[in-house]
Design a protein around this motif. Structure first.
Motif, short mmCIF file in Angstrom:
data_model
loop_
_atom_site.label_atom_id
_atom_site.label_comp_id
_atom_site.label_asym_id
_atom_site.label_seq_id
_atom_site.Cartn_x
_atom_site.Cartn_y
_atom_site.Cartn_z
N MET A 1 75.04 -89.56 5.99
CA MET A 1 74.58 -88.29 5.44
C MET A 1 73.43 -88.56 4.46
N ASP A 2 72.40 -87.73 4.54
CA ASP A 2 71.31 -87.88 3.59
C ASP A 2 71.65 -87.13 2.30
N THR A 3 70.71 -87.10 1.37
CA THR A 3 70.97 -86.47 0.06
C THR A 3 71.18 -84.97 0.15
N TYR A 4 70.77 -84.35 1.28
CA TYR A 4 70.96 -82.91 1.47
C TYR A 4 72.20 -82.58 2.29
N GLY A 5 72.98 -83.60 2.63
CA GLY A 5 74.19 -83.38 3.40
C GLY A 5 73.97 -83.27 4.90
N GLN A 6 72.76 -83.61 5.35
CA GLN A 6 72.44 -83.57 6.77
C GLN A 6 72.80 -84.90 7.42
N ARG A 7 73.31 -84.82 8.63
CA ARG A 7 73.68 -86.02 9.37
C ARG A 7 72.43 -86.75 9.86
N VAL A 8 72.37 -88.05 9.62
CA VAL A 8 71.25 -88.90 10.03
C VAL A 8 71.79 -89.97 10.98
N SER A 9 71.18 -90.08 12.15
CA SER A 9 71.61 -91.08 13.14
C SER A 9 70.63 -92.25 13.13
N THR A 10 71.18 -93.45 13.10
CA THR A 10 70.40 -94.67 13.19
C THR A 10 70.91 -95.46 14.39
N THR B 1 59.92 -88.21 18.09
CA THR B 1 60.53 -87.66 16.88
C THR B 1 62.04 -87.65 16.96
N GLY B 2 62.61 -88.05 18.11
CA GLY B 2 64.06 -88.11 18.24
C GLY B 2 64.65 -87.04 19.11
N GLY B 3 63.89 -85.97 19.41
CA GLY B 3 64.41 -84.92 20.28
C GLY B 3 64.25 -85.29 21.74
#
Length: 125
Positions: free
Chosen positions: A20-29, A121-123
């Motif tokens: 989770m980033d600082t805004y609570g959004q899920r980040v995939s690596t 961009t990941g999409g």
């Protein structure tokens, strides 16, 4: 003919870890979980009918064939596809669906994965 002999390409399988980033959004690596995996990349073009706007969109369906031992799962990414001539194919693909193909009474012969090219961009394109 054994399935392994039809796997004339090689690829890298990548799997996501989620934070989770600082805004609570899920980040995939994504990170490689298997490299130099025997596979076969098959691309078929399917043309849609002409639309009312006189467009003729083209849909490309791409299938990846791998052995059951590859560990491929839905949501994985495929990268670094090397063809039979040793040339790396551009692009990264995301695994959408998996179908286990049986080989008679001998169990699963191979896995067919429907994959889609991923935009920079990941999409999905």
């Amino acid at each position: 003919m054994p399935v392994i002999s039809a796997c004339i390409h090689r690829c890298t399988i990548e799997r996501a870890t989620h934070t989770m980033d600082t805004y609570g959004q899920r980040v995939s690596t994504y990170a490689p979980v298997a490299q130099n995996v025997p596979c076969r990349l098959v691309q078929d073009e399917v043309r849609a009918q002409v639309s009312l706007l006189a467009e003729q969109p083209v849909t490309t369906i791409t299938t990846l064939i791998v052995l059951p031992s590859s560990g491929l799962t839905e949501g994985d990414r495929i990268s670094n596809v090397i063809d039979e001539a040793g040339t790396q194919q551009p692009g990264v693909y995301e695994v959408r669906t998996l179908v286990a193909r049986r080989r008679g009474r001998h169990g699963i012969g191979h896995i067919s994965a429907t994959i889609e090219r991923v935009a920079a961009t990941g999409g999905v394109l």
